[in-house]
Design a protein around this motif. Structure first.
Motif, short mmCIF file in Angstrom:
data_model
loop_
_atom_site.label_atom_id
_atom_site.label_comp_id
_atom_site.label_asym_id
_atom_site.label_seq_id
_atom_site.Cartn_x
_atom_site.Cartn_y
_atom_site.Cartn_z
N ASN A 14 0.83 -1.21 0.00
CA ASN A 14 0.00 0.00 0.00
C ASN A 14 0.87 1.26 0.00
OD1 ASN A 14 -2.74 -0.74 -0.20
ND2 ASN A 14 -2.75 -1.43 1.92
N LYS A 15 1.98 1.21 0.74
CA LYS A 15 2.90 2.36 0.74
C LYS A 15 3.52 2.53 -0.65
CE LYS A 15 4.14 2.20 5.62
NZ LYS A 15 5.21 1.93 6.60
N GLU A 16 3.88 1.42 -1.28
CA GLU A 16 4.45 1.48 -2.62
C GLU A 16 3.43 2.05 -3.61
OE1 GLU A 16 5.66 -2.55 -3.37
OE2 GLU A 16 7.31 -2.45 -1.93
N LEU A 17 2.17 1.62 -3.46
CA LEU A 17 1.10 2.12 -4.31
C LEU A 17 0.91 3.62 -4.11
CD1 LEU A 17 -1.24 1.61 -6.30
CD2 LEU A 17 -2.67 1.07 -4.32
N LYS A 80 0.69 1.69 -15.38
CA LYS A 80 0.81 0.23 -15.46
C LYS A 80 1.31 -0.33 -14.13
CE LYS A 80 2.99 -3.45 -18.12
NZ LYS A 80 3.92 -3.77 -19.21
N LYS A 81 2.31 0.33 -13.54
CA LYS A 81 2.83 -0.11 -12.24
C LYS A 81 1.77 -0.01 -11.16
CE LYS A 81 7.64 1.11 -13.17
NZ LYS A 81 8.75 2.01 -12.83
N ILE A 82 0.94 1.05 -11.22
CA ILE A 82 -0.15 1.21 -10.25
C ILE A 82 -1.13 0.05 -10.38
CG2 ILE A 82 -2.20 2.60 -9.71
CD1 ILE A 82 -0.48 5.10 -10.30
N ALA A 83 -1.48 -0.31 -11.61
CA ALA A 83 -2.41 -1.42 -11.83
C ALA A 83 -1.82 -2.72 -11.31
CB ALA A 83 -2.74 -1.54 -13.31
N GLN A 84 -0.53 -2.96 -11.58
CA GLN A 84 0.12 -4.18 -11.10
C GLN A 84 0.13 -4.23 -9.57
OE1 GLN A 84 3.91 -3.78 -13.04
NE2 GLN A 84 3.31 -5.05 -14.79
N GLU A 88 -1.53 -6.90 -6.99
CA GLU A 88 -0.76 -7.58 -5.95
C GLU A 88 -1.41 -7.41 -4.59
OE1 GLU A 88 3.28 -6.16 -6.02
OE2 GLU A 88 3.55 -6.71 -8.13
N ILE A 89 -1.87 -6.21 -4.30
CA ILE A 89 -2.53 -5.94 -3.01
C ILE A 89 -3.79 -6.77 -2.89
CG2 ILE A 89 -3.75 -4.18 -1.66
CD1 ILE A 89 -1.67 -2.15 -2.78
N SER A 90 -4.56 -6.81 -3.96
CA SER A 90 -5.79 -7.59 -3.96
C SER A 90 -5.51 -9.08 -3.71
CB SER A 90 -6.52 -7.40 -5.30
OG SER A 90 -7.67 -8.18 -5.35
N GLU A 92 -2.88 -10.36 -2.18
CA GLU A 92 -2.42 -10.52 -0.79
C GLU A 92 -3.60 -10.45 0.18
OE1 GLU A 92 0.62 -11.40 0.28
OE2 GLU A 92 1.32 -11.46 -1.78
N GLU A 93 -4.55 -9.55 -0.09
CA GLU A 93 -5.73 -9.45 0.77
C GLU A 93 -6.56 -10.73 0.71
OE1 GLU A 93 -7.40 -5.80 -0.71
OE2 GLU A 93 -6.39 -4.60 0.83
N SER A 94 -6.65 -11.32 -0.47
CA SER A 94 -7.37 -12.59 -0.61
C SER A 94 -6.69 -13.69 0.20
CB SER A 94 -7.43 -13.01 -2.07
OG SER A 94 -8.20 -12.12 -2.81
N LYS A 95 -5.35 -13.73 0.11
CA LYS A 95 -4.60 -14.72 0.91
C LYS A 95 -4.85 -14.51 2.39
CE LYS A 95 -0.67 -15.15 -2.25
NZ LYS A 95 0.78 -14.89 -2.40
N LEU A 96 -4.84 -13.23 2.82
CA LEU A 96 -5.05 -12.92 4.24
C LEU A 96 -6.44 -13.39 4.68
CD1 LEU A 96 -4.10 -11.61 6.85
CD2 LEU A 96 -4.98 -9.43 6.00
#
Length: 103
Positions: A14-17, A80-84, A88-90, A92-96
């Protein structure tokens, strides 16, 4: 994977985003400033009769246009990096959520 690790990963991503979004905003601002400078130089050309000033302003416009093109080429890469990163966040949230439902 422990939920603490997943939570920390989500926070880091989230910080990277947030940084990427800030970078994009900065580039958009640069583009707007350059467009303003181009408009100002064009306006100066239309008001002056001095050949040397006109040549100077034309060079300024060329320089600003080159800079604007570079900035406009950076923006899609950042998007593009924002979308990626969002994906990734989504993930990770699913895994959590899966890990939390197991517990």
């Amino acid at each position: 994977m422990p939920t603490t690790t997943l939570s920390n990963t989500i926070l880091r991503k989230n910080k990277e985003l947030s940084k990427l979004q800030s970078d994009k905003a900065s580039e958009v601002k640069k583009a707007a400033d350059l467009e303003k400078k181009i408009a100002s130089a064009k306006s100066s050309i239309s008001r002056t009769k001095s050949e040397s000033i006109i040549k100077s302003k034309v060079r300024d416009i060329d320089r600003y246009s080159t800079q604007l093109n570079k900035v406009n080429q950076k923006i899609p890469g950042i998007e593009k990096k924002i979308a990626q990163k969002s994906t990734e966040i989504s993930n990770e949230e699913s895994k959590l959520r899966r890990e939390e439902s197991k517990a």
